[in-house]
Design a protein around this motif. Structure first.
Motif, PDB file in Angstrom:
ATOM      1  N   LEU A 148       0.295  -4.378 -36.688  1.00 49.97           N
ATOM      2  CA  LEU A 148      -0.154  -3.006 -36.444  1.00 49.97           C
ATOM      3  C   LEU A 148       0.474  -2.013 -37.414  1.00 49.97           C
ATOM      4  O   LEU A 148       1.699  -1.988 -37.597  1.00 49.97           O
ATOM      5  N   LYS A 149      -0.392  -1.185 -37.974  1.00 52.34           N
ATOM      6  CA  LYS A 149       0.062  -0.054 -38.778  1.00 52.34           C
ATOM      7  C   LYS A 149      -0.237   1.268 -38.071  1.00 52.34           C
ATOM      8  O   LYS A 149       0.449   2.261 -38.312  1.00 52.34           O
ATOM      9  N   PHE A 150      -1.262   1.253 -37.228  1.00 55.20           N
ATOM     10  CA  PHE A 150      -1.723   2.475 -36.557  1.00 55.20           C
ATOM     11  C   PHE A 150      -1.856   2.182 -35.076  1.00 55.20           C
ATOM     12  O   PHE A 150      -2.600   1.287 -34.677  1.00 55.20           O
ATOM     13  N   LEU A 151      -1.132   2.932 -34.232  1.00 60.95           N
ATOM     14  CA  LEU A 151      -1.197   2.756 -32.782  1.00 60.95           C
ATOM     15  C   LEU A 151      -1.305   4.124 -32.127  1.00 60.95           C
ATOM     16  O   LEU A 151      -0.384   4.939 -32.202  1.00 60.95           O
ATOM     17  N   ASN A 152      -2.450   4.368 -31.485  1.00 57.98           N
ATOM     18  CA  ASN A 152      -2.674   5.638 -30.789  1.00 57.98           C
ATOM     19  C   ASN A 152      -3.067   5.365 -29.344  1.00 57.98           C
ATOM     20  O   ASN A 152      -4.140   4.836 -29.073  1.00 57.98           O
ATOM     21  N   LEU A 153      -2.164   5.712 -28.423  1.00 57.09           N
ATOM     22  CA  LEU A 153      -2.444   5.636 -26.988  1.00 57.09           C
ATOM     23  C   LEU A 153      -2.300   7.012 -26.359  1.00 57.09           C
ATOM     24  O   LEU A 153      -2.120   7.138 -25.146  1.00 57.09           O
ATOM     25  N   ASN A 154      -2.395   8.046 -27.154  1.00 55.43           N
ATOM     26  CA  ASN A 154      -2.167   9.405 -26.681  1.00 55.43           C
ATOM     27  C   ASN A 154      -3.174   9.821 -25.610  1.00 55.43           C
ATOM     28  O   ASN A 154      -4.371   9.616 -25.759  1.00 55.43           O
ATOM     29  N   GLN A 155      -2.653  10.393 -24.514  1.00 53.47           N
ATOM     30  CA  GLN A 155      -3.458  10.898 -23.401  1.00 53.47           C
ATOM     31  C   GLN A 155      -4.513   9.884 -22.972  1.00 53.47           C
ATOM     32  O   GLN A 155      -5.695  10.198 -22.860  1.00 53.47           O
ATOM     33  N   SER A 156      -4.071   8.687 -22.744  1.00 55.47           N
ATOM     34  CA  SER A 156      -4.994   7.619 -22.373  1.00 55.47           C
ATOM     35  C   SER A 156      -4.903   7.260 -20.895  1.00 55.47           C
ATOM     36  O   SER A 156      -5.649   6.404 -20.422  1.00 55.47           O
ATOM     37  N   GLY A 157      -3.986   7.905 -20.156  1.00 57.33           N
ATOM     38  CA  GLY A 157      -3.906   7.691 -18.712  1.00 57.33           C
ATOM     39  C   GLY A 157      -2.913   6.654 -18.264  1.00 57.33           C
ATOM     40  O   GLY A 157      -2.751   6.446 -17.062  1.00 57.33           O
ATOM     41  N   PHE A 158      -2.249   5.981 -19.196  1.00 53.58           N
ATOM     42  CA  PHE A 158      -1.287   4.955 -18.806  1.00 53.58           C
ATOM     43  C   PHE A 158      -0.096   5.586 -18.094  1.00 53.58           C
ATOM     44  O   PHE A 158       0.263   6.745 -18.324  1.00 53.58           O
ATOM     45  N   SER A 159       0.545   4.812 -17.243  1.00 53.24           N
ATOM     46  CA  SER A 159       1.712   5.295 -16.509  1.00 53.24           C
ATOM     47  C   SER A 159       2.728   4.165 -16.396  1.00 53.24           C
ATOM     48  O   SER A 159       2.694   3.202 -17.154  1.00 53.24           O
ATOM     49  N   ARG A 160       3.636   4.307 -15.462  1.00 52.11           N
ATOM     50  CA  ARG A 160       4.717   3.342 -15.238  1.00 52.11           C
ATOM     51  C   ARG A 160       5.622   3.241 -16.473  1.00 52.11           C
ATOM     52  O   ARG A 160       5.663   4.124 -17.309  1.00 52.11           O
ATOM     53  N   LYS A 161       6.324   2.152 -16.596  1.00 52.26           N
ATOM     54  CA  LYS A 161       7.315   2.020 -17.668  1.00 52.26           C
ATOM     55  C   LYS A 161       6.636   1.519 -18.942  1.00 52.26           C
ATOM     56  O   LYS A 161       5.932   0.513 -18.931  1.00 52.26           O
ATOM     57  N   PHE A 162       6.876   2.225 -20.040  1.00 53.95           N
ATOM     58  CA  PHE A 162       6.311   1.785 -21.315  1.00 53.95           C
ATOM     59  C   PHE A 162       7.177   0.669 -21.904  1.00 53.95           C
ATOM     60  O   PHE A 162       8.409   0.717 -21.825  1.00 53.95           O
ATOM     61  N   PRO A 163       6.564  -0.361 -22.517  1.00 53.08           N
ATOM     62  CA  PRO A 163       7.345  -1.486 -23.077  1.00 53.08           C
ATOM     63  C   PRO A 163       7.977  -1.126 -24.423  1.00 53.08           C
ATOM     64  O   PRO A 163       7.582  -1.635 -25.484  1.00 53.08           O
ATOM     65  N   TRP A 164       8.973  -0.236 -24.383  1.00 54.21           N
ATOM     66  CA  TRP A 164       9.603   0.230 -25.625  1.00 54.21           C
ATOM     67  C   TRP A 164      10.188  -0.936 -26.435  1.00 54.21           C
ATOM     68  O   TRP A 164      10.160  -0.924 -27.664  1.00 54.21           O
ATOM     69  N   LYS A 165      10.717  -1.936 -25.735  1.00 53.52           N
ATOM     70  CA  LYS A 165      11.376  -3.061 -26.414  1.00 53.52           C
ATOM     71  C   LYS A 165      10.416  -3.761 -27.368  1.00 53.52           C
ATOM     72  O   LYS A 165      10.826  -4.255 -28.432  1.00 53.52           O
ATOM     73  N   SER A 166       9.133  -3.786 -27.015  1.00 60.25           N
ATOM     74  CA  SER A 166       8.172  -4.511 -27.847  1.00 60.25           C
ATOM     75  C   SER A 166       7.938  -3.837 -29.191  1.00 60.25           C
ATOM     76  O   SER A 166       7.358  -4.445 -30.100  1.00 60.25           O
ATOM     77  N   LEU A 167       8.380  -2.571 -29.338  1.00 59.75           N
ATOM     78  CA  LEU A 167       8.207  -1.895 -30.626  1.00 59.75           C
ATOM     79  C   LEU A 167       9.073  -2.513 -31.716  1.00 59.75           C
ATOM     80  O   LEU A 167       8.822  -2.296 -32.908  1.00 59.75           O
ATOM     81  N   GLU A 168      10.099  -3.281 -31.319  1.00 60.29           N
ATOM     82  CA  GLU A 168      10.974  -3.898 -32.320  1.00 60.29           C
ATOM     83  C   GLU A 168      10.198  -4.793 -33.278  1.00 60.29           C
ATOM     84  O   GLU A 168      10.568  -4.938 -34.445  1.00 60.29           O
ATOM     85  N   ASN A 169       9.123  -5.417 -32.781  1.00 66.58           N
ATOM     86  CA  ASN A 169       8.338  -6.329 -33.618  1.00 66.58           C
ATOM     87  C   ASN A 169       7.303  -5.620 -34.473  1.00 66.58           C
ATOM     88  O   ASN A 169       6.718  -6.223 -35.369  1.00 66.58           O
ATOM     89  N   LEU A 170       7.053  -4.329 -34.186  1.00 70.16           N
ATOM     90  CA  LEU A 170       5.969  -3.621 -34.876  1.00 70.16           C
ATOM     91  C   LEU A 170       6.515  -2.863 -36.079  1.00 70.16           C
ATOM     92  O   LEU A 170       6.336  -1.660 -36.233  1.00 70.16           O
ATOM     93  N   THR A 171       7.171  -3.591 -36.962  1.00 69.86           N
ATOM     94  CA  THR A 171       7.886  -2.951 -38.074  1.00 69.86           C
ATOM     95  C   THR A 171       6.965  -2.441 -39.167  1.00 69.86           C
ATOM     96  O   THR A 171       7.421  -1.769 -40.092  1.00 69.86           O
ATOM     97  N   SER A 172       5.659  -2.730 -39.068  1.00 67.52           N
ATOM     98  CA  SER A 172       4.713  -2.221 -40.067  1.00 67.52           C
ATOM     99  C   SER A 172       4.101  -0.890 -39.657  1.00 67.52           C
ATOM    100  O   SER A 172       3.311  -0.310 -40.418  1.00 67.52           O
ATOM    101  N   LEU A 173       4.469  -0.407 -38.476  1.00 66.24           N
ATOM    102  CA  LEU A 173       3.855   0.820 -37.975  1.00 66.24           C
ATOM    103  C   LEU A 173       4.091   1.996 -38.914  1.00 66.24           C
ATOM    104  O   LEU A 173       5.216   2.266 -39.335  1.00 66.24           O
TER     105      LEU A 173
END
Length: 978
Positions: A148-173
């Motif tokens: 992934l280079k582009f990730l947009n989930l802005n104002q999409s309605g998601f809730s609960r806990k976001f999986p921040w830890k998984s961003l470690e693998n998305l080093t091309s963002l």
């Protein structure tokens, strides 16, 4: 003998065989992918879109489908369908079967449901855009999307806990946007600091707390950094000064403290900088080098010192908001003169000196706010030519002199606020050309002269407040042309003449104050026709004649006619203690009910002679005897009848459901014994039919000038023509076609020439307000409250999304949510409802409809309402359900409502649990706190970031209490056994 094949021939045949095999494989794969796309299309069959018109199986290739891109092997690499009105649930198990898919762009649609773990199979994705949709639930683990280079989930309605830890693998963002989602609160995600290829980072309003780490300086490629509307505190980190590529930095609505870090001025590429609504301090010297700045928003902080003179040299500056700080000194004289300056707000500081003359030099300025400072001098003549100006507020300063004539007639100006200054001179006669002017505030100045008759041509006026000046002459006779006028304040002037009878044509008037003038003549009868009038103050004038009986029909909270020359009988409905002090100072008034007023009956003996007295006595005795006989007869015939409604030989009944009763059964039961409630638009009665069924019957007040406190019982009071009221029409238009389990059922309407009755289903548990706040309050644990919340939300969702034409309720509140015998909620009272027109036009009214504490903030200053206004009001209802608090309560602090209180409490403490009603059991408080987060989302100040009611329902369903879920599961399991 045939020739033996050579090695070359053998290789050629193998190559051809391989090519044939690959072509078969490719054809097979294309066929599979075509089926996947057609299945994808099938999920959106109900969407209002034509994008799939080209998606037909008979097409030569799926690569010709709109929104589809293929590679050279005719394999799908992109699905690009943003803003296409797609409505449905995404099936990632099939989408991710497109193994070469690199781009999935479905932003700004109406997608809903949850995102499954199958998303992790889209391992070749480089671009994923699901923003601005209506999903629910949590974001799944993203670790496998390492491309992934582009990730947009802005104002999409998601809730609960976001999986921040998984961003470690998305080093091309390079682009990361997760904002405006009600995630669970989380410390600043340090995983983000390792994404050193990011140029765009948007984490606004996604529940991040703590300090901004110094490691933010690692992201040196950042051009856009937005961390606003979170729970961040502490200082702005020093290393933020290393982000020299930033053109936009937004940190507003946090709890940041301290000064700007040294070297902040090195961010010379900044164009937009917003750090408003924090607790920052110090001077603005670090800002003076940001020469490219176009928008600078630093309002509501603790900045002090002078505004740097360098601000006057900024040739790109368009917006400057520094209000509510501690700034001193003067505004730079050249400010705004070098750019297309559009907006300035430096209100609530300690600024002095003159108003800079050239802020509208290029004719682009729309907003001019310098109120509550210490500015001196006059308004520069240049502003008379500022035709772009829409709002002008300079109140509470020491400004003086006459107003440049051209200002009165600026075509787009909606508000002129000059109060509490030392201005003088007249109001310009050209004010009639100000066709957009809604609010004219000139109180507490030295204005003089007559009000120009042309003011009656400024037909957009809503508020005229001219008190405490030296205005003289008469009120313009044609003031009745101002149909939108809500407030008229002329108190404490030198106004004379009479009150124009045309004032009764100002149908929107709610407040009239002409006190402390020299107005004479009689009070016009027409004032009694002002249905919206709430306050009438005509005290300390020279008014004469009798008090018009028509005033009896008004629902006034204030009536002050004191210190005039009024005479005659005080109308009976006005002879109450609440109005007593407002009637004193009129020696000619009399009353049979109020103390300290002479009795009206004492007048009759002073003007006759003895013979007249004898004749009257004889005639009176005869009448008395006849009356006594009639009284005895009537009492005998009509014993125990107390009918507030007149009998009619015929009624007009319109049925909206199959009925098991007649209009006579309903009408016969309308009496005071069955009265169960009174509202702003009429009384409500409970009718028990012979079958035992109960109904609720509302009588809607008529739109005439008579007494609205009782039903007609005299033929002399019958209304000619149509007696219906706007409230009646709104209720019938809305409810006659509505069919939903969570909207109150309207069985029929019954009308006669003087009565409007609406017959509803009866709901025995009253309103949610009663059960939460009144003496009828009951103990409700969270499961009950949750079911009420979901049911009411579904009712509103139906009104907004399920009707042929959306219905905007406009008065959503707990007293308009009724509860049946099983505590199931139903939305009621549609007297203010608006049906969106077929052309999509929404309501725009200068009369604010709704109830204080529930009204969306934008309605107060734009007078526009849409579905998002109902969403705000419903958010307040959710807050009441969770906290048990009323929407307005003294414990919140001065001028604060429940929304502001909740937001304040959230910032001061880490958990929302302390806000949950103590009556809710401890195991369920976490579930209640989750709904409070939804309520906060519903009550965002910006309407565009509030969810739709459809999205609210999904969010509430995701927040179902665990214990309630278990009960349902257990019941289903038990049923399956049986």
């Amino acid at each position: 003998m045939p020739a033996q094949p050579t090695s070359r021939h053998r290789h050629l045949r193998r190559a051809l065989a391989l090519l044939f095999f690959l072509s078969l494989l490719s054809f097979s794969k294309s066929t599979d992918e075509l089926q996947i796309l057609l299945k994808f299309k099938a999920n959106f069959e109900k969407s209002n879109t034509h994008v799939f018109d080209s998606w037909a199986p008979e097409q030569n290739t799926m690569c010709n489908f709109i929104g589809i891109t293929c590679n050279s092997n005719q394999i799908v690499t992109e699905i690009d369908l943003p803003q296409q009105n797609l409505s449905g649930i995404l099936q990632f198990d099939s989408i991710c079967s497109l193994q070469s898919l690199e781009k999935l762009s479905l932003g700004s649609n109406f997608l809903y449901g949850s995102i499954t773990e199958e998303l992790s199979n889209c391992t070749n994705l480089q671009h994923l855009d699901l923003g601005f949709n209506h999903f629910a639930g949590k974001v799944p683990n993203l670790s496998s999307l390492s491309q992934l280079k582009f990730l947009n989930l802005n104002q999409s309605g998601f809730s609960r806990k976001f999986p921040w830890k998984s961003l470690e693998n998305l080093t091309s963002l390079e682009f990361l946007s997760l904002g405006d989602n009600p995630f669970d609160r989380n410390q600043f995600p340090l995983e983000v600091l390792n994404l050193d290829k990011l140029y765009y980072l948007y984490l606004t309003n996604c529940s991040i707390e703590g300090t901004i780490p110094e490691g933010i300086g690692n992201l040196t490629l950042l051009q856009n950094l937005e961390l606003s509307d979170n729970y961040l505190f502490g200082k702005i980190p020093q290393r933020i000064t290393e982000l020299k590529n930033l053109w936009q930095l937004e940190l507003y609505n946090n709890e940041l403290t301290g000064k700007f870090p040294v070297g902040f001025g090195n961010l010379t590429n900044l164009i937009n900088f917003d750090c408003s609504n924090n607790s920052l301090e110090g001077d603005l010297s670090e800002i003076k080098h940001l020469s490219k700045i176009a928008s600078l928003q630093l309002f509501v902080n603790g900045f002090s010192g002078e505004i740097p003179v360098e601000f006057g040299e900024f040739d790109s500056l368009k917006e400057l908001s520094l209000y509510t700080n501690k700034l001193t000194g003067s505004l730079p004289p050249k400010i705004g003169s070098l750019s297309d300056f559009e907006f300035i707000d430096v209100s609530e500081n300690f600024l002095t000196g003159p108003v800079p003359p050239d802020m509208c030099r290029n004719g682009k300025m729309t907003g001019f706010f310098i109120l509550q400072n210490k500015f001196t001098g006059g308004l520069p003549e240049n502003y008379a030519n500022c035709s772009s100006l829409t709002r002008l507020r300079v109140n509470n300063n020491s400004l003086s002199g006459e107003i440049p004539t051209g200002i009165w007639s600026l075509p787009d100006l909606s508000i002129i606020d000059l109060t509490w200054n030392q201005f003088e001179g007249p109001v310009g006669s050209n004010i009639g050309q100000a066709r957009s002017l809604a609010q004219l505030f000139l109180a507490h100045n030295r204005f003089s002269g007559e009000l120009p008759v042309t003011i009656s041509e400024s037909t957009s006026l809503v508020d005229i407040e001219l008190s405490s000046n030296k205005f003289s002459g008469e009120i313009p006779a044609k003031i009745g042309n101002l149909k939108r006028l809500s407030n008229l304040h002329l108190e404490n002037n030198l106004v004379s003449g009479t009150i124009p009878s045309s004032l009764g044509s100002c149908v929107s008037l709610s407040d009239i104050n002409l006190a402390g003038n020299s107005v004479s003549g009689e009070i016009p009868e027409t004032i009694g026709s002002l249905r919206s009038l709430n306050s009438l103050n005509l005290s300390d004038n020279k008014l004469s004649g009798e008090i018009p009986v028509s005033l009896s029909s008004l629902r006034l909270s204030l009536l002050d006619l004191s210190n005039n020359r009024l005479t005659g009988h005080i109308p009976e409905s006005l002879s109450i203690e609440a109005f007593k002090t407002g009637l004193i100072g009129n020696p000619g008034l009399c009353s049979e009910h109020l103390e300290h007023f002479r009795s009206c009956s004492s007048d009759s003996g002073k003007s006759g002679n003895f013979r007249t007295v004898i004749s009257c006595f004889t005639a009176g005795l005869t009448v008395m005897l006849m009356s006594l006989a009639c009284f005895i007869y009537v009492k005998y015939k009509l014993k125990n009848q107390d009918r507030p409604i007149k009998r009619h030989s015929s009624w007009d009944m319109k049925q909206f459901h199959v009925l098991s009763f007649s209009e006579e059964e309903v009408v016969d039961a309308i009496n005071r014994e069955n009265l169960i409630g009174k509202g702003g638009s009429g009384n409500v009665y409970r009718v028990r039919l012979g079958s035992g069924k109960q109904l609720a019957v509302k009588h809607i007040w008529k739109s005439d000038s008579g007494d609205r406190r009782s039903f007609r019982s005299s033929s002399s009071m019958l209304v000619k023509g149509n007696p219906r009221s706007p409230e009646y029409d709104a209720e019938v238009a809305t409810l006659s076609s509505v069919r939903h389990v969570n909207v109150v059922k309207l069985y029929c309407s019954i009308t006669s020439e003087d009565s409007n009755l609406l017959v509803y289903e009866y709901l025995p548990n009253g309103s949610l307000w009663d059960r939460l706040h009144s003496c009828q309050k009951i103990t409700m644990d969270w499961e009950v409250r949750y079911e009420i919340a979901v049911g009411a939300a579904r009712g509103l969702e139906y009104l907004h999304h399920g009707c042929d034409r959306p219905v905007i309720h406009r008065d959503v509140k707990t007293s308009n949510i009724l509860l049946d015998a099983h505590m199931k909620p139903k939305i009621a009272d549609f007297g203010l409802a608006k049906i969106v027109q077929e052309n999509g036009v929404k309501d725009s009214s200068h009369i604010i409809a709704g109830t204080f504490g529930y009204i969306a903030p934008e309605y107060a200053y734009t007078c526009k309402v849409n579905e998002k206004s109902d969403v705000y009001s419903f958010g307040v209802v959710l807050m009441e359900l969770v906290t048990g608090k009323r929407p307005v309560d003294p414990e919140f602090g001065e001028n604060k409502d429940i929304v502001q209180w909740v937001c304040t409490e959230m910032r001061s403490r880490a958990s929302l649990l302390h806000l949950v009603d103590t009556a809710i059991s401890d195991p369920l408080k976490e579930d209640a706190a989750r709904v409070l987060r939804i309520a906060i989302h519903c009550t965002m100040r910006n309407p565009s970031v509030r969810p739709s009611m459809r999205m609210v329902v999904q969010m509430l369903e995701e927040a179902e209490p665990y214990e309630l879920t278990q009960i349902i599961v257990d019941e289903e399991g038990e049923n399956s056994k049986n």
